[in-house]
Design an enzyme around this catalytic site. Structure first.
Site, mmCIF file in Angstrom:
data_model
loop_
_atom_site.group_PDB
_atom_site.id
_atom_site.type_symbol
_atom_site.label_atom_id
_atom_site.label_comp_id
_atom_site.label_asym_id
_atom_site.label_seq_id
_atom_site.Cartn_x
_atom_site.Cartn_y
_atom_site.Cartn_z
ATOM 1 C CB CYS A 1 35.799 29.592 47.917
ATOM 2 S SG CYS A 1 35.311 31.099 47.078
ATOM 3 C CD GLU B 1 35.326 43.771 46.656
ATOM 4 O OE1 GLU B 1 35.245 45.024 46.705
ATOM 5 O OE2 GLU B 1 36.038 43.095 47.427
ATOM 6 C CG ASN B 2 26.807 44.157 43.409
ATOM 7 O OD1 ASN B 2 25.974 44.737 44.099
ATOM 8 N ND2 ASN B 2 26.696 44.071 42.111
ATOM 9 C CB CYS C 1 35.808 32.528 51.859
ATOM 10 S SG CYS C 1 34.597 32.233 50.558
ATOM 11 C CD GLU D 1 38.872 31.565 45.933
ATOM 12 O OE1 GLU D 1 38.328 32.619 45.569
ATOM 13 O OE2 GLU D 1 39.385 31.421 47.057
ATOM 14 C CB CYS E 1 35.286 34.294 45.933
ATOM 15 S SG CYS E 1 34.834 34.789 47.592
HETATM 16 N N1 THU Z 1 37.781 36.806 48.310
HETATM 17 C C1 THU Z 1 38.017 35.944 47.279
HETATM 18 O O1 THU Z 1 37.946 36.319 46.098
HETATM 19 N N2 THU Z 1 38.314 34.658 47.582
HETATM 20 C C2 THU Z 1 38.410 34.167 48.848
HETATM 21 O O2 THU Z 1 38.466 32.962 49.045
HETATM 22 C C3 THU Z 1 38.478 35.115 49.961
HETATM 23 C C4 THU Z 1 37.799 36.406 49.707
HETATM 24 C C5 THU Z 1 37.427 38.187 47.993
HETATM 25 C C6 THU Z 1 36.004 38.553 48.312
HETATM 26 C C7 THU Z 1 36.121 40.053 48.492
HETATM 27 O O3 THU Z 1 36.004 40.656 47.222
HETATM 28 C C8 THU Z 1 37.525 40.271 49.014
HETATM 29 O O4 THU Z 1 38.239 39.075 48.746
HETATM 30 C C9 THU Z 1 37.593 40.556 50.508
HETATM 31 O O5 THU Z 1 36.964 39.586 51.236
#
Ligand code: THU
Length: 133
Positions: free
Chosen positions: A90, A44-45, A87, A55, A53
């Site tokens: 992704c 995250e940032n 998401c 993936e 993400c």
């Molecule tokens: N996130 C993922 O790493 N992959 C996904 O497909 C869904 C969301 C992460 C992004 C963020 O850091 C946290 O989950 C909450 O959305």
């Protein structure tokens, strides 16, 4: 490599998550056709849009190491109480390198996981012909 072993790698990768804003760790484990595994976590940032993400981390690691043929991806979201699928962004990124039948395994635990594939999670995918010119 069984799907359960691949999922275990994703779970392990989620422990490296940098997620001080959402407190939602995600791990991914990408199996290549050559049998290698590339793992990733969400990074995250404080400028939320710059978050990556799990993936995406795994895919970028693999492609930047010369691997583009993927056999399966597992995604672990250990803090959720139901399996959280990838998401939208992704799904698009996975579909760049995977055919419709590539398995996507996602879950909050192995006891609570779903085995799906690219074409189920990302139907009516298009524009692959742009890559052949
Ligand atoms: N996130 C993922 O790493 N992959 C996904 O497909 C869904 C969301 C992460 C992004 C963020 O850091 C946290 O989950 C909450 O959305």
């Amino acid at each position: 490599m069984t799907y359960s072993e691949l999922f275990e790698k994703a779970l392990e990768a989620s422990k490296k998550s940098y997620s001080p804003y959402s407190h939602f760790p995600v791990g991914a484990a990408l199996l290549t056709e050559s049998g290698k595994i590339f793992c990733g976590c969400n990074v995250e940032n404080r400028s939320f849009g710059a978050t990556r993400c799990a993936e995406q981390t795994a895919i970028q690691k693999a492609v930047s190491e010369g691997e583009k043929e993927f056999a399966a991806i597992a995604i672990a979201t250990p803090k959720s109480d139901y399996p959280v699928g990838p998401c939208g962004i992704c799904r698009q990124i996975i579909s760049e390198f995977a055919d419709g039948k590539m398995p996507i395994i996602y879950g909050c635990s192995w006891e609570n996981h779903i085995e799906s594939d690219v074409e189920t999670l990302y139907p009516s995918d298009s524009l692959h012909e742009l890559g052949s010119s």
